[in-house]
Design a protein around this motif. Structure first.
Motif, PDB file in Angstrom:
ATOM      1  N   SER A 131       0.811  -1.215   0.000  1.00  0.00           N
ATOM      2  CA  SER A 131       0.000   0.000   0.000  1.00  0.00           C
ATOM      3  C   SER A 131       0.845   1.265   0.000  1.00  0.00           C
ATOM      4  O   SER A 131       0.301   2.371   0.040  1.00  0.00           O
ATOM      5  CB  SER A 131      -0.921   0.015   1.230  1.00  0.00           C
ATOM      6  N   MET A 132       2.159   1.109  -0.079  1.00  0.00           N
ATOM      7  CA  MET A 132       3.053   2.259  -0.009  1.00  0.00           C
ATOM      8  C   MET A 132       3.686   2.582  -1.357  1.00  0.00           C
ATOM      9  O   MET A 132       4.657   3.330  -1.434  1.00  0.00           O
ATOM     10  CB  MET A 132       4.128   2.018   1.047  1.00  0.00           C
ATOM     11  N   GLY A 133       3.144   1.994  -2.424  1.00  0.00           N
ATOM     12  CA  GLY A 133       3.617   2.341  -3.761  1.00  0.00           C
ATOM     13  C   GLY A 133       4.741   1.488  -4.282  1.00  0.00           C
ATOM     14  O   GLY A 133       5.526   1.944  -5.119  1.00  0.00           O
ATOM     15  N   PHE A 134       4.826   0.237  -3.822  1.00  0.00           N
ATOM     16  CA  PHE A 134       5.863  -0.682  -4.278  1.00  0.00           C
ATOM     17  C   PHE A 134       5.248  -1.931  -4.909  1.00  0.00           C
ATOM     18  O   PHE A 134       5.270  -3.009  -4.314  1.00  0.00           O
ATOM     19  CB  PHE A 134       6.769  -1.095  -3.112  1.00  0.00           C
ATOM     20  N   PRO A 135       4.708  -1.826  -6.116  1.00  0.00           N
ATOM     21  CA  PRO A 135       4.110  -2.998  -6.749  1.00  0.00           C
ATOM     22  C   PRO A 135       5.166  -3.914  -7.363  1.00  0.00           C
ATOM     23  O   PRO A 135       6.011  -3.453  -8.140  1.00  0.00           O
ATOM     24  CB  PRO A 135       3.226  -2.385  -7.845  1.00  0.00           C
ATOM     25  N   PRO A 136       5.171  -5.190  -7.048  1.00  0.00           N
ATOM     26  CA  PRO A 136       6.110  -6.106  -7.694  1.00  0.00           C
ATOM     27  C   PRO A 136       5.835  -6.197  -9.193  1.00  0.00           C
ATOM     28  O   PRO A 136       4.692  -6.066  -9.633  1.00  0.00           O
ATOM     29  CB  PRO A 136       5.827  -7.454  -7.011  1.00  0.00           C
ATOM     30  N   PHE A 137       6.897  -6.416  -9.974  1.00  0.00           N
ATOM     31  CA  PHE A 137       6.730  -6.619 -11.410  1.00  0.00           C
ATOM     32  C   PHE A 137       7.161  -8.018 -11.835  1.00  0.00           C
ATOM     33  O   PHE A 137       6.968  -8.403 -12.991  1.00  0.00           O
ATOM     34  CB  PHE A 137       7.535  -5.581 -12.211  1.00  0.00           C
ATOM     35  N   GLY A 138       7.755  -8.768 -10.916  1.00  0.00           N
ATOM     36  CA  GLY A 138       8.228 -10.094 -11.268  1.00  0.00           C
ATOM     37  C   GLY A 138       8.486 -10.934 -10.038  1.00  0.00           C
ATOM     38  O   GLY A 138       8.272 -10.498  -8.898  1.00  0.00           O
ATOM     39  N   GLU A 139       8.964 -12.154 -10.281  1.00  0.00           N
ATOM     40  CA  GLU A 139       9.234 -13.070  -9.188  1.00  0.00           C
ATOM     41  C   GLU A 139      10.387 -13.988  -9.567  1.00  0.00           C
ATOM     42  O   GLU A 139      10.603 -14.291 -10.742  1.00  0.00           O
ATOM     43  CB  GLU A 139       7.988 -13.913  -8.888  1.00  0.00           C
ATOM     44  N   VAL A 140      11.121 -14.422  -8.569  1.00  0.00           N
ATOM     45  CA  VAL A 140      12.194 -15.391  -8.787  1.00  0.00           C
ATOM     46  C   VAL A 140      11.553 -16.766  -8.935  1.00  0.00           C
ATOM     47  O   VAL A 140      10.881 -17.247  -8.017  1.00  0.00           O
ATOM     48  CB  VAL A 140      13.195 -15.377  -7.614  1.00  0.00           C
ATOM     49  N   VAL A 141      11.734 -17.369 -10.096  1.00  0.00           N
ATOM     50  CA  VAL A 141      11.155 -18.688 -10.350  1.00  0.00           C
ATOM     51  C   VAL A 141      12.209 -19.785 -10.307  1.00  0.00           C
ATOM     52  O   VAL A 141      11.883 -20.972 -10.330  1.00  0.00           O
ATOM     53  CB  VAL A 141      10.400 -18.725 -11.700  1.00  0.00           C
ATOM     54  N   GLU A 142      13.455 -19.396 -10.270  1.00  0.00           N
ATOM     55  CA  GLU A 142      14.554 -20.354 -10.137  1.00  0.00           C
ATOM     56  C   GLU A 142      15.703 -19.662  -9.418  1.00  0.00           C
ATOM     57  O   GLU A 142      16.036 -18.521  -9.725  1.00  0.00           O
ATOM     58  CB  GLU A 142      15.031 -20.833 -11.510  1.00  0.00           C
ATOM     59  N   GLY A 143      16.260 -20.332  -8.420  1.00  0.00           N
ATOM     60  CA  GLY A 143      17.440 -19.785  -7.760  1.00  0.00           C
ATOM     61  C   GLY A 143      17.156 -18.980  -6.508  1.00  0.00           C
ATOM     62  O   GLY A 143      17.956 -18.106  -6.161  1.00  0.00           O
ATOM     63  N   MET A 144      16.070 -19.282  -5.799  1.00  0.00           N
ATOM     64  CA  MET A 144      15.855 -18.560  -4.547  1.00  0.00           C
ATOM     65  C   MET A 144      16.955 -18.892  -3.537  1.00  0.00           C
ATOM     66  O   MET A 144      17.294 -18.065  -2.681  1.00  0.00           O
ATOM     67  CB  MET A 144      14.479 -18.892  -3.976  1.00  0.00           C
ATOM     68  N   ASP A 145      17.544 -20.072  -3.669  1.00  0.00           N
ATOM     69  CA  ASP A 145      18.692 -20.392  -2.826  1.00  0.00           C
ATOM     70  C   ASP A 145      19.865 -19.475  -3.138  1.00  0.00           C
ATOM     71  O   ASP A 145      20.657 -19.115  -2.255  1.00  0.00           O
ATOM     72  CB  ASP A 145      19.098 -21.855  -3.012  1.00  0.00           C
ATOM     73  N   ALA A 146      19.976 -19.068  -4.424  1.00  0.00           N
ATOM     74  CA  ALA A 146      21.026 -18.128  -4.818  1.00  0.00           C
ATOM     75  C   ALA A 146      20.754 -16.746  -4.247  1.00  0.00           C
ATOM     76  O   ALA A 146      21.686 -16.014  -3.892  1.00  0.00           O
ATOM     77  CB  ALA A 146      21.131 -18.067  -6.337  1.00  0.00           C
ATOM     78  N   VAL A 147      19.486 -16.373  -4.161  1.00  0.00           N
ATOM     79  CA  VAL A 147      19.124 -15.099  -3.534  1.00  0.00           C
ATOM     80  C   VAL A 147      19.504 -15.120  -2.051  1.00  0.00           C
ATOM     81  O   VAL A 147      20.105 -14.182  -1.532  1.00  0.00           O
ATOM     82  CB  VAL A 147      17.622 -14.816  -3.708  1.00  0.00           C
ATOM     83  N   ASP A 148      19.172 -16.216  -1.387  1.00  0.00           N
ATOM     84  CA  ASP A 148      19.486 -16.326   0.037  1.00  0.00           C
ATOM     85  C   ASP A 148      20.989 -16.309   0.291  1.00  0.00           C
ATOM     86  O   ASP A 148      21.432 -15.954   1.389  1.00  0.00           O
ATOM     87  CB  ASP A 148      18.890 -17.613   0.606  1.00  0.00           C
ATOM     88  N   ALA A 149      21.786 -16.687  -0.724  1.00  0.00           N
ATOM     89  CA  ALA A 149      23.238 -16.739  -0.569  1.00  0.00           C
ATOM     90  C   ALA A 149      23.920 -15.397  -0.825  1.00  0.00           C
ATOM     91  O   ALA A 149      25.144 -15.281  -0.647  1.00  0.00           O
ATOM     92  CB  ALA A 149      23.817 -17.789  -1.519  1.00  0.00           C
ATOM     93  N   ILE A 150      23.168 -14.366  -1.250  1.00  0.00           N
ATOM     94  CA  ILE A 150      23.763 -13.043  -1.482  1.00  0.00           C
ATOM     95  C   ILE A 150      24.481 -12.574  -0.218  1.00  0.00           C
ATOM     96  O   ILE A 150      23.940 -12.668   0.888  1.00  0.00           O
ATOM     97  CB  ILE A 150      22.671 -12.036  -1.906  1.00  0.00           C
ATOM     98  N   ASN A 151      25.670 -12.062  -0.387  1.00  0.00           N
ATOM     99  CA  ASN A 151      26.503 -11.661   0.750  1.00  0.00           C
ATOM    100  C   ASN A 151      25.832 -10.555   1.567  1.00  0.00           C
ATOM    101  O   ASN A 151      25.499  -9.494   1.048  1.00  0.00           O
ATOM    102  CB  ASN A 151      27.868 -11.179   0.260  1.00  0.00           C
ATOM    103  N   GLN A 152      25.681 -10.821   2.863  1.00  0.00           N
ATOM    104  CA  GLN A 152      25.012  -9.881   3.753  1.00  0.00           C
ATOM    105  C   GLN A 152      25.982  -9.152   4.689  1.00  0.00           C
ATOM    106  O   GLN A 152      25.549  -8.329   5.495  1.00  0.00           O
ATOM    107  CB  GLN A 152      23.960 -10.619   4.598  1.00  0.00           C
ATOM    108  N   GLU A 153      27.279  -9.427   4.575  1.00  0.00           N
ATOM    109  CA  GLU A 153      28.217  -8.931   5.586  1.00  0.00           C
ATOM    110  C   GLU A 153      28.343  -7.413   5.628  1.00  0.00           C
ATOM    111  O   GLU A 153      28.652  -6.840   6.679  1.00  0.00           O
ATOM    112  CB  GLU A 153      29.592  -9.552   5.393  1.00  0.00           C
ATOM    113  N   TYR A 154      28.072  -6.726   4.507  1.00  0.00           N
ATOM    114  CA  TYR A 154      28.240  -5.272   4.486  1.00  0.00           C
ATOM    115  C   TYR A 154      26.950  -4.523   4.808  1.00  0.00           C
ATOM    116  O   TYR A 154      26.981  -3.292   4.980  1.00  0.00           O
ATOM    117  CB  TYR A 154      28.763  -4.825   3.125  1.00  0.00           C
ATOM    118  N   GLY A 155      25.839  -5.242   4.861  1.00  0.00           N
ATOM    119  CA  GLY A 155      24.576  -4.613   5.222  1.00  0.00           C
ATOM    120  C   GLY A 155      24.242  -3.412   4.360  1.00  0.00           C
ATOM    121  O   GLY A 155      24.152  -3.505   3.142  1.00  0.00           O
ATOM    122  N   GLU A 156      24.091  -2.256   5.009  1.00  0.00           N
ATOM    123  CA  GLU A 156      23.780  -0.998   4.321  1.00  0.00           C
ATOM    124  C   GLU A 156      24.961  -0.042   4.330  1.00  0.00           C
ATOM    125  O   GLU A 156      24.797   1.162   4.140  1.00  0.00           O
ATOM    126  CB  GLU A 156      22.561  -0.350   4.978  1.00  0.00           C
TER     127      GLU A 156
END
Length: 244
Positions: free
Chosen positions: A169-194
């Protein structure tokens, strides 16, 4: 799982607001008020779903570690956003770009080009917002444009790690979805944060990120799958190297 309300509100604030650097350096997304001619043309030429394939490198896991992420774009979910993403895919924009903002249990954000001159070209090329579509939500694995206010989407997108329906409701409509490789998404390096500063990325590009944050996950090659496209044409493809 969803973040607690207070933390989620803070993170949403970071998705929608810029920092206090000069405007040319800090926009979360850059932009114009209408879809560019090429994006509009792409939108009108196909309303069918299509796949964008990313082969992604994970320096924090090893020099030669790559995984595949396949994003299925649904133009009926967000027509203008889908057209812009296709335009960027056809121009091979995301090749070499890094996931510079990774918030655990929330989002992985990408979309500032490694070449500052290219980033500058897109900074004022904004598209208008898409309206929300019933039953289409920022669920885990959906892909959505980030923005800095109304009608400010340009090139930055995020993948939802969790169900973030409060963004709908805040103006962020999805345009797509990950259909293969969600494990690859979860593996994205998180060590640097923001920690990576968007203004510095806009100003110095990959040089800044490679020096200060050498283990960021990045898109190594990109292509558009023709199997779901209704029109003819060859896929866009990137070089098999990180040359930015």
């Amino acid at each position: 799982c969803l973040l607690i309300y207070g933390v989620t509100r803070f993170l949403i604030h970071r998705l929608t607001l810029t920092d206090h650097r000069p405007a040319a350096l800090h926009t979360i997304l850059s932009g114009g008020l209408a879809v560019s001619a090429s994006a509009a043309s792409s939108s009108s030429s196909s309303s069918s779903p299509f796949d964008v394939v990313w082969d992604v490198a994970y320096p924090h896991q090893g020099k030669d570690v790559t995984k595949r992420i396949v994003i299925r774009v649904h133009p009926e979910w967000a027509p203008l956003g889908a057209a812009r993403f296709r335009e960027l895919a056809e121009k091979n924009f995301y090749k070499g770009t890094r996931f510079f903002r990774v918030v655990p249990n929330f989002v992985a954000q990408i979309g500032i080009h490694g070449n500052p001159d290219v980033s500058k070209q897109w900074r004022d090329n904004k598209i208008q917002d898409d309206p929300a579509v019933p039953n289409i939500s920022n669920k885990r694995g959906t892909v959505t444009f980030a923005k800095s206010g109304e009608n400010t989407r340009t090139t930055q997108i995020f993948i939802n790690f969790s169900d973030n329906g409060n963004l709908d409701s805040m103006g962020f409509p999805p345009f797509g979805e990950v259909v293969e490789g969600m494990d690859a998404v979860d593996a994205i390096n998180q060590e640097y944060g923001e920690s990576p500063q968007q203004g510095m990325i806009q100003e110095q590009g990959s040089r800044y990120l490679k020096t200060k944050f050498p283990k960021l996950t990045y898109v190594k090659t990109t292509s558009i799958s023709t199997s779901l496209l209704s029109e003819e044409g060859s896929p866009a493809s990137g070089k098999d190297e990180d040359d930015l």
